[in-house]
Design a protein around this motif. Structure first.
Motif, PDB file in Angstrom:
ATOM      1  N   CYS A  77     -16.395 -11.228  28.179  1.00 49.60           N
ATOM      2  CA  CYS A  77     -16.751 -11.835  29.500  1.00 49.60           C
ATOM      3  C   CYS A  77     -18.060 -11.443  29.913  1.00 49.60           C
ATOM      4  O   CYS A  77     -18.798 -10.494  29.477  1.00 49.60           O
ATOM      5  N   LYS A  78     -18.744 -12.429  30.731  1.00 50.00           N
ATOM      6  CA  LYS A  78     -20.031 -12.060  31.257  1.00 50.00           C
ATOM      7  C   LYS A  78     -20.028 -11.064  32.228  1.00 50.00           C
ATOM      8  O   LYS A  78     -18.994 -10.856  32.933  1.00 50.00           O
ATOM      9  N   GLU A  79     -21.218 -10.517  32.373  1.00 52.72           N
ATOM     10  CA  GLU A  79     -21.307  -9.459  33.438  1.00 52.72           C
ATOM     11  C   GLU A  79     -21.064  -9.899  34.879  1.00 52.72           C
ATOM     12  O   GLU A  79     -21.756 -10.991  35.199  1.00 52.72           O
ATOM     13  N   GLY A  80     -20.248  -9.363  35.620  1.00 55.00           N
ATOM     14  CA  GLY A  80     -20.135  -9.752  37.030  1.00 55.00           C
ATOM     15  C   GLY A  80     -18.969 -10.900  37.324  1.00 55.00           C
ATOM     16  O   GLY A  80     -18.654 -11.392  38.221  1.00 55.00           O
ATOM     17  N   ASP A  81     -18.215 -11.386  36.166  1.00 58.08           N
ATOM     18  CA  ASP A  81     -17.486 -12.445  36.241  1.00 58.08           C
ATOM     19  C   ASP A  81     -15.855 -11.742  36.246  1.00 58.08           C
ATOM     20  O   ASP A  81     -15.141 -11.395  35.467  1.00 58.08           O
ATOM     21  N   TYR A  82     -15.636 -11.393  37.559  1.00 56.46           N
ATOM     22  CA  TYR A  82     -14.603 -10.579  38.060  1.00 56.46           C
ATOM     23  C   TYR A  82     -13.146 -11.446  37.485  1.00 56.46           C
ATOM     24  O   TYR A  82     -12.163 -10.856  37.261  1.00 56.46           O
ATOM     25  N   PRO A  83     -13.014 -12.842  37.908  1.00 55.61           N
ATOM     26  CA  PRO A  83     -11.767 -13.402  37.324  1.00 55.61           C
ATOM     27  C   PRO A  83     -11.742 -13.224  35.788  1.00 55.61           C
ATOM     28  O   PRO A  83     -10.566 -13.234  35.465  1.00 55.61           O
ATOM     29  N   CYS A  84     -12.640 -13.165  35.203  1.00 51.24           N
ATOM     30  CA  CYS A  84     -12.579 -13.327  33.591  1.00 51.24           C
ATOM     31  C   CYS A  84     -12.253 -11.632  33.240  1.00 51.24           C
ATOM     32  O   CYS A  84     -11.248 -11.503  32.583  1.00 51.24           O
ATOM     33  N   TYR A  85     -12.667 -10.744  34.052  1.00 52.96           N
ATOM     34  CA  TYR A  85     -12.045  -9.316  33.711  1.00 52.96           C
ATOM     35  C   TYR A  85     -10.659  -9.227  34.186  1.00 52.96           C
ATOM     36  O   TYR A  85      -9.900  -8.606  33.431  1.00 52.96           O
ATOM     37  N   TYR A  86     -10.244  -9.875  35.175  1.00 54.94           N
ATOM     38  CA  TYR A  86      -8.613 -10.001  35.733  1.00 54.94           C
ATOM     39  C   TYR A  86      -8.071 -10.491  34.645  1.00 54.94           C
ATOM     40  O   TYR A  86      -6.775 -10.132  34.073  1.00 54.94           O
ATOM     41  N   GLU A  87      -8.207 -11.771  34.340  1.00 56.81           N
ATOM     42  CA  GLU A  87      -7.555 -12.392  33.224  1.00 56.81           C
ATOM     43  C   GLU A  87      -7.274 -11.584  31.823  1.00 56.81           C
ATOM     44  O   GLU A  87      -6.264 -11.757  31.340  1.00 56.81           O
ATOM     45  N   ALA A  88      -8.492 -11.206  31.355  1.00 57.43           N
ATOM     46  CA  ALA A  88      -8.458 -10.359  30.239  1.00 57.43           C
ATOM     47  C   ALA A  88      -7.475  -9.089  30.153  1.00 57.43           C
ATOM     48  O   ALA A  88      -6.989  -8.739  29.316  1.00 57.43           O
ATOM     49  N   GLU A  89      -7.626  -8.493  31.562  1.00 55.41           N
ATOM     50  CA  GLU A  89      -6.791  -7.333  31.491  1.00 55.41           C
ATOM     51  C   GLU A  89      -5.371  -7.661  31.616  1.00 55.41           C
ATOM     52  O   GLU A  89      -4.457  -7.060  31.020  1.00 55.41           O
ATOM     53  N   MET A  90      -4.820  -8.925  32.065  1.00 54.11           N
ATOM     54  CA  MET A  90      -3.594  -9.290  32.252  1.00 54.11           C
ATOM     55  C   MET A  90      -3.203  -9.761  30.860  1.00 54.11           C
ATOM     56  O   MET A  90      -2.013  -9.426  30.573  1.00 54.11           O
ATOM     57  N   GLN A  91      -4.181 -10.395  30.260  1.00 49.29           N
ATOM     58  CA  GLN A  91      -3.658 -10.858  28.699  1.00 49.29           C
ATOM     59  C   GLN A  91      -3.600  -9.477  27.682  1.00 49.29           C
ATOM     60  O   GLN A  91      -2.568  -9.261  27.075  1.00 49.29           O
ATOM     61  N   TRP A  92      -4.389  -8.333  28.087  1.00 50.57           N
ATOM     62  CA  TRP A  92      -4.117  -7.282  27.392  1.00 50.57           C
ATOM     63  C   TRP A  92      -2.907  -6.394  27.675  1.00 50.57           C
ATOM     64  O   TRP A  92      -2.048  -6.096  26.903  1.00 50.57           O
ATOM     65  N   ARG A  93      -2.326  -6.555  28.964  1.00 55.42           N
ATOM     66  CA  ARG A  93      -1.056  -5.830  29.222  1.00 55.42           C
ATOM     67  C   ARG A  93       0.229  -6.765  28.851  1.00 55.42           C
ATOM     68  O   ARG A  93       1.129  -6.198  28.456  1.00 55.42           O
ATOM     69  N   ARG A  94       0.149  -8.268  28.847  1.00 53.49           N
ATOM     70  CA  ARG A  94       1.062  -8.888  28.117  1.00 53.49           C
ATOM     71  C   ARG A  94       1.295  -8.791  26.964  1.00 53.49           C
ATOM     72  O   ARG A  94       2.243  -8.346  26.164  1.00 53.49           O
TER      73      ARG A  94
END
Length: 134
Positions: A77-94
């Motif tokens: 994810c690019k720096e400051g791309d909060y939607p990307c952070y969120y989607e990556a976190e949800m992907q990791w949790r799944r």
């Protein structure tokens, strides 16, 4: 038929069904109310429900077949791309939940094999032990 047939011991069944003796000429009000309820409430509701169920059966979505698209890793994810952070976190949790379920299944298989084999489980359950350890 034998000659010593006793008609009193085995009487013949009646030839016609007996007619019900009506006490009055008026119709039965319970029968009228039940027919009125059936045709005014039950039949339309049942027909509507059957129509809705047939439409739903064609478009049935099963919740456990939900497919999520893969998203980039948190490190991509690019720096400051909060939607990307969120989607990556949800992907990791799944992914983590899926991995936990896989480990549970392997543990259950290993315990079942140990229970089944008894003292010789290390020799006979080597495949399950290898899967669990690595």
């Amino acid at each position: 038929m034998p000659a010593d047939y006793d008609k009193g011991a085995y009487p013949e069944p009646p030839r016609q069904t007996p007619v019900v003796d009506k006490q009055t000429a008026l119709p039965n009000p319970a029968l009228i109310l039940s027919k009125l309820f059936y045709y005014s409430v039950d039949l339309p509701v049942t027909t509507f429900r059957d129509a809705v169920d047939s439409i739903r059966a064609k478009n049935k979505i099963v919740y456990y077949h939900q497919k999520f698209r893969r998203v980039p890793d948190l490190t991509e994810c690019k720096e400051g791309d909060y939607p990307c952070y969120y989607e990556a976190e949800m992907q990791w949790r799944r992914d983590y939940k899926v991995d936990q379920e896989i480990v549970k299944v392997i543990q259950e298989r290993l315990r079942a094999c140990q229970q089944r084999e008894g003292h010789s489980y290390q020799q006979n359950c080597s495949k399950e032990i290898h899967r669990f350890m690595y």
